[in-house]
Design an enzyme around this catalytic site. Structure first.
Site, mmCIF file in Angstrom:
data_model
loop_
_atom_site.group_PDB
_atom_site.id
_atom_site.type_symbol
_atom_site.label_atom_id
_atom_site.label_comp_id
_atom_site.label_asym_id
_atom_site.label_seq_id
_atom_site.Cartn_x
_atom_site.Cartn_y
_atom_site.Cartn_z
ATOM 1 N N ARG A 1 14.630 -11.116 -6.298
ATOM 2 C CA ARG A 1 15.182 -10.784 -7.664
ATOM 3 C C ARG A 1 16.193 -9.038 -7.791
ATOM 4 N NH1 ARG A 1 12.312 -8.775 -11.459
ATOM 5 N NH2 ARG A 1 9.810 -8.319 -9.638
ATOM 6 N N TYR B 1 16.794 -17.408 -4.755
ATOM 7 C CA TYR B 1 16.162 -17.249 -4.329
ATOM 8 C C TYR B 1 14.701 -16.629 -5.365
ATOM 9 C CZ TYR B 1 13.250 -14.177 -0.949
ATOM 10 O OH TYR B 1 12.040 -14.076 0.504
ATOM 11 N N LYS C 1 9.476 -16.544 -13.468
ATOM 12 C CA LYS C 1 8.857 -15.175 -14.064
ATOM 13 C C LYS C 1 9.780 -15.301 -14.974
ATOM 14 C CE LYS C 1 6.477 -12.994 -11.706
ATOM 15 N NZ LYS C 1 6.193 -11.878 -10.797
ATOM 16 N N HIS D 1 1.732 -11.001 -16.942
ATOM 17 C CA HIS D 1 2.069 -11.114 -15.243
ATOM 18 C C HIS D 1 0.742 -10.292 -15.319
ATOM 19 C CE1 HIS D 1 4.253 -8.951 -12.287
ATOM 20 N NE2 HIS D 1 4.223 -9.489 -12.062
ATOM 21 N N SER E 1 4.773 -6.297 -9.425
ATOM 22 C CA SER E 1 5.577 -6.545 -7.706
ATOM 23 C C SER E 1 5.034 -5.795 -6.619
ATOM 24 C CB SER E 1 6.809 -7.734 -8.571
ATOM 25 O OG SER E 1 7.255 -8.024 -9.319
ATOM 26 N N CYS F 1 2.214 -5.410 -5.399
ATOM 27 C CA CYS F 1 1.367 -4.116 -6.059
ATOM 28 C C CYS F 1 -0.028 -4.610 -5.884
ATOM 29 C CB CYS F 1 1.529 -3.597 -7.232
ATOM 30 S SG CYS F 1 2.362 -2.522 -7.023
ATOM 31 N N LYS G 1 -1.988 -8.309 -6.982
ATOM 32 C CA LYS G 1 -2.507 -9.981 -7.505
ATOM 33 C C LYS G 1 -2.531 -10.883 -6.661
ATOM 34 C CE LYS G 1 1.149 -10.326 -9.732
ATOM 35 N NZ LYS G 1 2.125 -9.313 -9.215
ATOM 36 N N ASP H 1 -1.126 -14.893 -9.763
ATOM 37 C CA ASP H 1 0.585 -13.675 -10.727
ATOM 38 C C ASP H 1 0.706 -13.935 -12.501
ATOM 39 O OD1 ASP H 1 2.865 -12.546 -9.853
ATOM 40 O OD2 ASP H 1 3.845 -13.938 -10.387
ATOM 41 N N ARG I 1 8.537 -14.401 1.450
ATOM 42 C CA ARG I 1 7.416 -14.929 1.167
ATOM 43 C C ARG I 1 6.263 -16.399 1.540
ATOM 44 N NH1 ARG I 1 6.046 -12.846 -4.287
ATOM 45 N NH2 ARG I 1 7.263 -10.567 -4.529
ATOM 46 N N ARG J 1 0.698 1.310 -8.149
ATOM 47 C CA ARG J 1 1.304 2.127 -6.755
ATOM 48 C C ARG J 1 1.118 3.414 -7.634
ATOM 49 N NH1 ARG J 1 2.011 -0.769 -1.472
ATOM 50 N NH2 ARG J 1 2.015 -2.432 -2.129
HETATM 51 P P1 GTP Z 1 4.017 -10.367 -6.462
HETATM 52 O O1 GTP Z 1 3.197 -11.525 -5.646
HETATM 53 O O2 GTP Z 1 5.373 -9.460 -5.598
HETATM 54 O O3 GTP Z 1 3.637 -10.667 -7.941
HETATM 55 O O4 GTP Z 1 3.354 -9.100 -5.182
HETATM 56 P P2 GTP Z 1 1.419 -9.727 -5.807
HETATM 57 O O5 GTP Z 1 1.152 -8.338 -6.891
HETATM 58 O O6 GTP Z 1 0.347 -10.133 -5.921
HETATM 59 O O7 GTP Z 1 1.481 -8.134 -4.117
HETATM 60 P P3 GTP Z 1 0.141 -9.007 -2.889
HETATM 61 O O8 GTP Z 1 -1.171 -9.019 -3.357
HETATM 62 O O9 GTP Z 1 0.806 -9.698 -2.176
HETATM 63 O O10 GTP Z 1 0.608 -7.580 -1.900
HETATM 64 C C1 GTP Z 1 1.922 -6.840 -1.943
HETATM 65 C C2 GTP Z 1 1.316 -5.767 -0.597
HETATM 66 O O11 GTP Z 1 0.304 -4.801 -1.334
HETATM 67 C C3 GTP Z 1 0.653 -6.785 0.378
HETATM 68 O O12 GTP Z 1 1.815 -6.115 1.599
HETATM 69 C C4 GTP Z 1 -0.464 -6.103 0.857
HETATM 70 O O13 GTP Z 1 -1.399 -5.918 1.659
HETATM 71 C C5 GTP Z 1 -0.683 -5.063 -0.223
HETATM 72 N N1 GTP Z 1 -2.045 -4.644 -1.106
HETATM 73 C C6 GTP Z 1 -2.368 -5.680 -1.497
HETATM 74 N N2 GTP Z 1 -3.779 -4.866 -1.914
HETATM 75 C C7 GTP Z 1 -3.585 -3.933 -1.459
HETATM 76 C C8 GTP Z 1 -4.803 -2.354 -1.446
HETATM 77 O O14 GTP Z 1 -5.913 -3.223 -2.091
HETATM 78 N N3 GTP Z 1 -5.024 -1.758 -0.936
HETATM 79 C C9 GTP Z 1 -3.512 -1.248 0.490
HETATM 80 N N4 GTP Z 1 -3.748 -0.278 0.649
HETATM 81 N N5 GTP Z 1 -2.332 -2.461 0.305
HETATM 82 C C10 GTP Z 1 -2.609 -3.505 -0.742
HETATM 83 C C1 SPV Z 2 8.416 -10.930 -8.375
HETATM 84 O O1 SPV Z 2 8.636 -10.005 -8.006
HETATM 85 O O2 SPV Z 2 6.822 -10.412 -9.212
HETATM 86 C C2 SPV Z 2 7.601 -12.176 -7.579
HETATM 87 C C3 SPV Z 2 8.883 -12.787 -6.461
HETATM 88 O O3 SPV Z 2 6.071 -12.917 -7.440
HETATM 89 S S1 SPV Z 2 9.585 -13.686 -7.748
HETATM 90 O O4 SPV Z 2 8.832 -15.117 -7.635
HETATM 91 O O5 SPV Z 2 10.244 -13.798 -7.106
HETATM 92 O O6 SPV Z 2 10.043 -13.085 -8.990
HETATM 93 MN MN MN Z 3 1.491 -12.790 -5.643
#
Ligand code: GTP
Ligand code: SPV
Ligand code: MN
Length: 605
Positions: free
Chosen positions: A80, A219, A228, A248, A270, A272, A274, A295, A387, A418
């Site tokens: 993004r 993308y 989003k 979100h 994002s 972090c 989810k 999400d 992704r 984070r």
């Molecule tokens: P978006 O799809 O961008 O909104 O991201 P998200 O919030 O869904 O994050 P996701 O669960 O994909 O995790 C993002 C990164 O953080 C990945 O590399 C995970 O492995 C890492 N991660 C997720 N949960 C944890 C946790 O509890 N501890 C640690 N150390 N890393 C984590």
């Molecule tokens: C985010 O950045 O929070 C995502 C990826 O889930 S995107 O769909 O590109 O916004």
């Molecule tokens: Mn996600």
């Protein structure tokens, strides 16, 4: 001018406002032909074959990953782009200090320099889609016009697209989404594998008209406009005016060993955690976590005063790096087939790999930059924002109510971010007002999900900084105003899975072990666990939180007075941005916290 890939749905069969608008956009963008998408399997296969022919997709090894494809994007189009994302409300104040605002008249002028003829040599696809369970009072319709077949096949996983929805958009209201990769073709010119126009990217929203225009990027959230752009930026504006919430947030059901179930909705910025929390595999015996969404959550109060949540999406667009059988088994299983991958590495046997999937990288890989992978080079094989796109119905821990038109009842909200230091593992708000303050005060280190400085701490209220379609001060007010007589208000918690020690190692094991914090939350809701009052909220009593032996409770919950005083000062400056649109209640909460921290002496919890 009307043509169709399969002649299945003739474009001149569409009617009403949809037809008028499609014709208008076709006049403007001058595509070679128009295809009305109906979501059928045959149509999907035609498009997949076309994408392979064009070099956008590589078909993965069908024995390893049936019906799955890999795309590698242009290296300048990987995430993004927040500084090219605009909210074009009539008045600047209504976009607020945290959004990029542009005057709608000026923006329309800009668009009229970009869009004329931009689809020359390409097919214009018209995608009708439904956000939320199809027969739900909480769902909403959209139509995306795009010149990207990659967008069409991804939207087919991420949203509900079918003949019925196509019929509905001809008589019901829908959000208008226009997308172009911004790369018209001259007569006889061949396209490239990832068409885009990075220098001219603009992603813009007209909240008063409910319209989205996106140019130049193919993308993720820049191009899949349901996500989003619609489900958060435009939907947050609709939600504000209709009294509901577009957030979100992931949605999960958590069942304790006695069989009592609570649904929670959690917002983290994002990348972090989810998707990981949404599919968590608990390490505590007897606990169960089931996924409704990973999400976005749309939430509505029903007549019983319950807050009901639906997941507007139909698939997962998840961060690949870090996803493994150890960290997120459910995600790994959900992408065993019928999935797309973007910007991950390709293995020698035509499968996918990314950092963290296995300890040792396999030999003979091709990186996301289409180069041979050299582990000695220190360069990654997959892009950090690589992704996967997978159908939600493939998530093994999917909750039985995931598609319930009435949604699921929400017992708690969880905020988080984070932060390497100071933010404790978990805490609870003592009141709705303090909970809203928790959300408004959210901060997080930036990640690769958006272009910017990775690792830099920034304010990201409610994880909505890049996604709130109106003035964030008014959004805070909207949250505060949810507290009404007769409503069962969810409890509010704040977590941080990302505390680090002096050497930079995580002090909390995370992932499946996060159930320990979730269990404390559920026990709090059920009145079964204690808490200690502190200036920053309620912290779990030592004996009420089951932590792994190797963890030090003191490190996870230390309230560092000096750091918190600094945080409060910084927050005061941030809140000042909102001027008279900052609700007094939040100023009061900050004032109270600052005062209490000032006289706080760390005590044993
Ligand atoms: P978006 O799809 O961008 O909104 O991201 P998200 O919030 O869904 O994050 P996701 O669960 O994909 O995790 C993002 C990164 O953080 C990945 O590399 C995970 O492995 C890492 N991660 C997720 N949960 C944890 C946790 O509890 N501890 C640690 N150390 N890393 C984590
Ligand atoms: C985010 O950045 O929070 C995502 C990826 O889930 S995107 O769909 O590109 O916004
Ligand atoms: Mn996600």
């Amino acid at each position: 001018m009307w043509k169709n890939l399969e002649e299945e749905v003739m474009a001149d069969q569409i009617s009403g406002e949809l037809q008028r608008w499609v014709e208008e956009i076709a006049q403007l963008t001058q595509p070679d032909s128009i295809h009305i998408v109906n979501g059928s399997e045959g149509e999907n296969q035609t498009l997949l074959n076309l994408l392979v022919e064009n070099g956008t997709f590589t078909k993965l090894n069908p024995e390893k990953r049936p019906n799955s494809y890999l795309a590698m994007s242009n290296p300048e189009d990987v995430a993004r782009v927040e500084d090219r994302t605009f909210i074009c409300s009539k008045e600047e104040i209504d976009a607020g200090p945290t959004n990029n605002w542009e005057d709608p008249v000026k923006m329309r002028e800009k668009l009229s320099s970009l869009f004329p003829g931009c689809m020359k040599g390409r097919v214009m696809y018209v995608i009708p889609f439904c956000m939320g369970p199809e027969n739900s009072p909480y769902s909403r319709l959209g139509v995306e016009i795009t010149d990207s077949a990659y967008v069409v096949v991804n939207m087919r996983i991420m949203t509900r697209i079918n003949q019925k929805v196509l019929e509905r958009v001809q008589t019901e209201a829908f959000v208008k989404c226009v997308h172009s990769v911004g790369m018209p073709l001259e007569e006889g010119q061949k396209s490239v594998s990832w068409p885009c126009n990075p220098k001219n990217i603009v992603i813009t929203h007209f909240p008063e008209e409910g319209e989205i225009w996106s140019f130049g990027s193919g993308y993720g959230g820049n191009a899949l406009l349901s996500k989003k752009c619609f489900a958060l930026r435009i939907a947050s504006c609709i939600a504000k005016s209709q009294g509901w919430m577009a957030e979100h947030m992931l949605i999960v059901g958590i069942t304790n060993p006695e069989g009592k179930k609570h649904y929670i909705a959690a917002s983290f910025p994002s990348a972090c955690g989810k998707t990981n929390l949404a599919m968590l595999e608990p390490t505590l015996p007897g606990w169960k976590v089931e996924c409704v969404g990973d999400d976005i959550a749309w939430m509505f109060w029903n007549e019983e005063g319950e807050l009901r949540a639906v997941n507007p999406e139909f698939g997962c667009f998840g961060v690949a790096p870090g996803t493994s059988m150890k960290t997120n088994k459910s995600a790994m299983e959900s992408l065993h087939a019928n999935s797309f991958f973007t910007n991950v590495a390709k293995t020698a046997d035509n499968d996918v790999w990314w950092e963290g999937m296995t300890e040792e990288p396999p030999e003979g890989m091709t990186t996301w930059l289409k180069e041979p992978y050299d582990p000695a080079s220190g360069k990654v094989a997959s892009h950090p924002n690589a992704r996967f796109t997978a159908p939600i119905q493939q998530v093994p821990c999917l909750d039985s109510a995931w598609n319930d038109p009435e949604g699921v009842p929400i017992s708690a909200f969880v905020f988080g971010g984070r932060r390497a230091s100071m933010m404790p593992l978990v805490r609870e708000a003592a009141s709705w007002q303090q909970g809203v303050f928790f959300g408004a005060a959210m901060t997080s280190e930036m990640t690769a999900a958006a272009k910017g400085t990775v690792g830099k701490v920034r304010h990201d209220p409610f994880a909505m900084l890049p996604f709130c379609g109106y003035n964030m001060g008014d959004y805070f007010t909207h949250w505060l105003s949810q507290e009404k007589e007769g409503r069962k208000l969810p409890a509010i918690f704040y977590v941080n899975w990302f505390l680090k020690d002096e050497e930079g190692h995580f002090v909390w094991p995370g992932f499946g072990e996060n159930i320990r914090a979730l269990a404390w939350m559920c026990n709090r809701i059920d009145g079964k666990a204690g808490a200690v009052e502190t200036p920053i909220g309620l912290l779990p009593k030592r004996e009420d939180l089951d932590i792994p032996q190797e963890c030090d409770y003191g490190k996870l919950f230390f309230v560092d007075r000096d750091k918190w005083l600094q945080e409060a000062e910084d927050l005061a400056a941030y809140f000042d941005l909102f001027k008279e649109r900052l609700p007094v209640a939040l100023k009061d909460e900050l004032h109270r916290m600052s005062q209490e921290i000032g006289s706080w002496t760390a005590k044993d919890l």
